[in-house]
Write a protein that holds these residues in place. Structure first.
Motif, PDB file in Angstrom:
ATOM      1  N   PRO A 135      10.216  38.914 -36.407  1.00 44.57           N
ATOM      2  CA  PRO A 135      11.447  38.194 -36.072  1.00 44.57           C
ATOM      3  C   PRO A 135      11.405  36.762 -36.594  1.00 44.57           C
ATOM      4  CG  PRO A 135       9.983  38.249 -34.181  1.00 44.57           C
ATOM      5  CD  PRO A 135       9.329  39.110 -35.232  1.00 44.57           C
ATOM      6  N   THR A 136      12.579  36.112 -36.627  1.00 42.77           N
ATOM      7  CA  THR A 136      12.623  34.746 -37.124  1.00 42.77           C
ATOM      8  C   THR A 136      11.970  33.791 -36.128  1.00 42.77           C
ATOM      9  OG1 THR A 136      14.833  34.433 -36.197  1.00 42.77           O
ATOM     10  CG2 THR A 136      14.681  35.121 -38.502  1.00 42.77           C
ATOM     11  N   VAL A 137      11.349  32.770 -36.660  1.00 44.82           N
ATOM     12  CA  VAL A 137      10.590  31.805 -35.858  1.00 44.82           C
ATOM     13  C   VAL A 137      11.050  30.398 -36.220  1.00 44.82           C
ATOM     14  CG1 VAL A 137       8.276  30.932 -35.312  1.00 44.82           C
ATOM     15  CG2 VAL A 137       8.601  33.358 -35.815  1.00 44.82           C
ATOM     16  N   LYS A 138      11.175  29.556 -35.199  1.00 44.46           N
ATOM     17  CA  LYS A 138      11.498  28.149 -35.417  1.00 44.46           C
ATOM     18  C   LYS A 138      10.383  27.281 -34.838  1.00 44.46           C
ATOM     19  CE  LYS A 138      15.619  28.902 -37.175  1.00 44.46           C
ATOM     20  NZ  LYS A 138      15.567  30.394 -37.119  1.00 44.46           N
ATOM     21  N   TYR A 139      10.401  26.006 -35.235  1.00 42.94           N
ATOM     22  CA  TYR A 139       9.372  25.055 -34.813  1.00 42.94           C
ATOM     23  C   TYR A 139      10.059  23.807 -34.277  1.00 42.94           C
ATOM     24  CZ  TYR A 139       6.512  28.226 -37.536  1.00 42.94           C
ATOM     25  OH  TYR A 139       5.908  29.356 -38.014  1.00 42.94           O
ATOM     26  N   VAL A 140       9.792  23.483 -33.028  1.00 42.42           N
ATOM     27  CA  VAL A 140      10.328  22.274 -32.411  1.00 42.42           C
ATOM     28  C   VAL A 140       9.202  21.253 -32.290  1.00 42.42           C
ATOM     29  CG1 VAL A 140      11.259  21.252 -30.295  1.00 42.42           C
ATOM     30  CG2 VAL A 140      12.198  23.409 -31.148  1.00 42.42           C
ATOM     31  N   HIS A 141       9.386  20.104 -32.921  1.00 44.78           N
ATOM     32  CA  HIS A 141       8.421  19.009 -32.832  1.00 44.78           C
ATOM     33  C   HIS A 141       8.875  18.043 -31.746  1.00 44.78           C
ATOM     34  CE1 HIS A 141       6.222  19.915 -36.674  1.00 44.78           C
ATOM     35  NE2 HIS A 141       7.321  20.636 -36.825  1.00 44.78           N
ATOM     36  N   PHE A 142       7.908  17.469 -31.048  1.00 43.03           N
ATOM     37  CA  PHE A 142       8.213  16.639 -29.891  1.00 43.03           C
ATOM     38  C   PHE A 142       7.273  15.439 -29.840  1.00 43.03           C
ATOM     39  CE2 PHE A 142       5.055  19.764 -28.759  1.00 43.03           C
ATOM     40  CZ  PHE A 142       4.075  18.997 -28.153  1.00 43.03           C
ATOM     41  N   SER A 143       7.646  14.451 -29.030  1.00 44.84           N
ATOM     42  CA  SER A 143       6.755  13.315 -28.810  1.00 44.84           C
ATOM     43  C   SER A 143       7.032  12.730 -27.426  1.00 44.84           C
ATOM     44  CB  SER A 143       6.937  12.234 -29.875  1.00 44.84           C
ATOM     45  OG  SER A 143       8.186  11.601 -29.744  1.00 44.84           O
ATOM     46  N   GLY A 144       6.080  11.938 -26.955  1.00 47.43           N
ATOM     47  CA  GLY A 144       6.231  11.253 -25.685  1.00 47.43           C
ATOM     48  C   GLY A 144       5.217  10.138 -25.581  1.00 47.43           C
ATOM     49  N   LYS A 145       5.493   9.155 -24.758  1.00 45.41           N
ATOM     50  CA  LYS A 145       4.573   8.030 -24.527  1.00 45.41           C
ATOM     51  C   LYS A 145       4.484   7.779 -23.035  1.00 45.41           C
ATOM     52  CE  LYS A 145       5.961   5.638 -28.803  1.00 45.41           C
ATOM     53  NZ  LYS A 145       7.176   6.426 -29.091  1.00 45.41           N
ATOM     54  N   GLY A 146       3.280   7.433 -22.562  1.00 47.24           N
ATOM     55  CA  GLY A 146       3.114   7.125 -21.154  1.00 47.24           C
ATOM     56  C   GLY A 146       1.762   7.545 -20.635  1.00 47.24           C
ATOM     57  N   ASP A 147       1.718   7.911 -19.365  1.00 45.61           N
ATOM     58  CA  ASP A 147       0.488   8.358 -18.721  1.00 45.61           C
ATOM     59  C   ASP A 147       0.108   9.740 -19.249  1.00 45.61           C
ATOM     60  OD1 ASP A 147      -1.491   8.241 -16.324  1.00 45.61           O
ATOM     61  OD2 ASP A 147      -0.460  10.173 -16.122  1.00 45.61           O
ATOM     62  N   ALA A 148      -1.141   9.903 -19.665  1.00 42.40           N
ATOM     63  CA  ALA A 148      -1.568  11.141 -20.317  1.00 42.40           C
ATOM     64  C   ALA A 148      -1.402  12.355 -19.410  1.00 42.40           C
ATOM     65  CB  ALA A 148      -3.029  11.015 -20.763  1.00 42.40           C
ATOM     66  N   VAL A 149      -1.759  12.231 -18.138  1.00 43.23           N
ATOM     67  CA  VAL A 149      -1.671  13.371 -17.224  1.00 43.23           C
ATOM     68  C   VAL A 149      -0.219  13.765 -16.983  1.00 43.23           C
ATOM     69  CG1 VAL A 149      -2.212  14.194 -14.900  1.00 43.23           C
ATOM     70  CG2 VAL A 149      -3.877  12.797 -16.142  1.00 43.23           C
ATOM     71  N   LYS A 150       0.659  12.779 -16.848  1.00 44.58           N
ATOM     72  CA  LYS A 150       2.079  13.082 -16.661  1.00 44.58           C
ATOM     73  C   LYS A 150       2.666  13.724 -17.916  1.00 44.58           C
ATOM     74  CE  LYS A 150       2.920   9.503 -13.193  1.00 44.58           C
ATOM     75  NZ  LYS A 150       3.631   8.233 -12.887  1.00 44.58           N
ATOM     76  N   LEU A 151       2.254  13.259 -19.078  1.00 44.25           N
ATOM     77  CA  LEU A 151       2.714  13.871 -20.328  1.00 44.25           C
ATOM     78  C   LEU A 151       2.250  15.321 -20.421  1.00 44.25           C
ATOM     79  CD1 LEU A 151       2.023  10.979 -22.858  1.00 44.25           C
ATOM     80  CD2 LEU A 151       4.264  11.754 -22.075  1.00 44.25           C
ATOM     81  N   ALA A 152       1.000  15.560 -20.043  1.00 42.06           N
ATOM     82  CA  ALA A 152       0.470  16.924 -20.087  1.00 42.06           C
ATOM     83  C   ALA A 152       1.250  17.847 -19.151  1.00 42.06           C
ATOM     84  CB  ALA A 152      -1.009  16.924 -19.718  1.00 42.06           C
ATOM     85  N   GLY A 153       1.542  17.348 -17.950  1.00 45.84           N
ATOM     86  CA  GLY A 153       2.322  18.149 -17.020  1.00 45.84           C
ATOM     87  C   GLY A 153       3.711  18.450 -17.542  1.00 45.84           C
ATOM     88  N   ALA A 154       4.319  17.457 -18.204  1.00 42.39           N
ATOM     89  CA  ALA A 154       5.664  17.643 -18.733  1.00 42.39           C
ATOM     90  C   ALA A 154       5.676  18.686 -19.849  1.00 42.39           C
ATOM     91  CB  ALA A 154       6.214  16.311 -19.246  1.00 42.39           C
ATOM     92  N   ILE A 155       4.737  18.602 -20.773  1.00 48.27           N
ATOM     93  CA  ILE A 155       4.777  19.551 -21.896  1.00 48.27           C
ATOM     94  C   ILE A 155       4.390  20.955 -21.430  1.00 48.27           C
ATOM     95  CG2 ILE A 155       2.434  19.239 -22.802  1.00 48.27           C
ATOM     96  CD1 ILE A 155       5.738  19.552 -24.792  1.00 48.27           C
ATOM     97  N   MET A 156       3.557  21.066 -20.397  1.00 47.94           N
ATOM     98  CA  MET A 156       3.262  22.390 -19.851  1.00 47.94           C
ATOM     99  C   MET A 156       4.492  22.993 -19.186  1.00 47.94           C
ATOM    100  SD  MET A 156       0.433  23.582 -20.730  1.00 47.94           S
ATOM    101  CE  MET A 156       0.370  24.971 -19.611  1.00 47.94           C
ATOM    102  N   ALA A 157       5.326  22.154 -18.584  1.00 48.33           N
ATOM    103  CA  ALA A 157       6.582  22.647 -18.019  1.00 48.33           C
ATOM    104  C   ALA A 157       7.505  23.147 -19.122  1.00 48.33           C
ATOM    105  CB  ALA A 157       7.259  21.541 -17.208  1.00 48.33           C
ATOM    106  N   VAL A 158       7.456  22.499 -20.275  1.00 48.52           N
ATOM    107  CA  VAL A 158       8.243  22.969 -21.430  1.00 48.52           C
ATOM    108  C   VAL A 158       7.725  24.319 -21.909  1.00 48.52           C
ATOM    109  CG1 VAL A 158       8.877  22.488 -23.826  1.00 48.52           C
ATOM    110  CG2 VAL A 158       8.849  20.618 -22.146  1.00 48.52           C
ATOM    111  N   ILE A 159       6.411  24.411 -22.079  1.00 46.39           N
ATOM    112  CA  ILE A 159       5.821  25.657 -22.572  1.00 46.39           C
ATOM    113  C   ILE A 159       6.102  26.814 -21.620  1.00 46.39           C
ATOM    114  CG2 ILE A 159       3.597  26.797 -23.045  1.00 46.39           C
ATOM    115  CD1 ILE A 159       2.621  24.141 -24.173  1.00 46.39           C
ATOM    116  N   SER A 160       6.234  26.508 -20.328  1.00 45.08           N
ATOM    117  CA  SER A 160       6.410  27.567 -19.329  1.00 45.08           C
ATOM    118  C   SER A 160       7.735  28.307 -19.467  1.00 45.08           C
ATOM    119  CB  SER A 160       6.288  26.978 -17.917  1.00 45.08           C
ATOM    120  OG  SER A 160       7.411  26.169 -17.598  1.00 45.08           O
TER     121      SER A 160
END
Length: 254
Positions: free
Chosen positions: A86-111
């Protein structure tokens, strides 16, 4: 100085014509974290996070909505390969701030995607591919992973995003991946290029039977301005390596 996590999309069965694409060849999401350095305008204890997510078409809108809701930034949306099913796309992202909060946010995206959160099973190959001719052409040993051979070629310039100096491991190196299938190999990856290098590299790749599949940006505030060129071909590994070397010679790479 980079902490990096990868999430292979081992749940996807993607083919380009009759070639089955391994997750490590072109279907691996990644997240990179790096602390503020002396040259950046970020606060001393801040972390920059960036990377890209491998997505099915029906996951893209969900992911972008989630990124926006969590105050992260979308920096690109595009293809890397062509003619895949099937077709596949790639979404690039960025963020700045507290590392643990960023990790939690991107895991919520992946979920909100079907991305597996467990390590993939190791490949048990009867015999490892012989990459010696490819390595001889490219002039150095690559990283072998099952039936894959992987390279990163750093650029020689200082590269920054939002005044933050980024090392090659943060997606700033030309990435080249080989996947062996019998006596043939597929190649894909992306060249990291300055504007004046784009068309010389296009010419070198196409003259060597390697298709250019995408040309675009991955970041918003990079300096110098960088263009990412993705490619694809299936054929004799040594011949493909010679074509890639011809293209690499058109760049200011290490």
């Amino acid at each position: 100085g980079v902490f990096k996590i990868t999430f292979p999309r081992s749940d996807l069965k993607v083919r380009v014509d009759d070639f089955s694409v391994a997750p490590g060849l072109a279907l691996t999401s990644w997240i990179g974290f790096i602390k503020a350095n002396n040259n950046s305008m970020m606060i001393d204890d801040q972390t920059m996070m960036m990377g890209d997510l491998v997505l099915l078409d029906n996951e893209v809108a969900l992911v972008i909505s989630k990124i926006v809701s969590l105050n992260l930034e979308v920096t690109a949306l595009h293809n890397h390969i062509l003619g895949e099913t099937p077709t596949v796309k790639y979404v690039h992202f960025s963020g700045k701030g507290d590392a643990v909060k960023l990790a939690g946010a991107i895991m919520a995206v992946i979920s909100v995607t079907g991305t597996p959160l467990t390590a993939p099973q190791a490949q048990n190959l009867a015999a490892k591919p012989d990459w010696s001719k490819v390595e001889a052409v490219l002039g150095l040993s690559g990283k072998q992973n099952g039936n894959l051979l992987q390279y990163g070629f750093p650029r020689l310039e200082k590269l920054t995003e939002s005044d933050m100096e980024l090392p090659p491991y943060m997606g700033m190196a030309t990435g080249i991946n080989f996947q062996m299938d019998g006596n043939k190999a597929a190649i894909t990856g992306d060249f990291v290029l300055l504007a004046d290098e784009v068309n010389p590299v296009v010419k070198a790749l196409t003259e060597n039977g390697i298709a250019v599949t995408a040309i675009h940006n991955h970041m918003l505030y990079d300096n110098p301005r960088l263009f990412m060129m993705h490619f694809w071909a299936v054929g004799d590994p040594e011949k493909l390596a010679k074509g890639l070397k011809a293209a690499l010679e058109k760049t200011n790479s290490k």
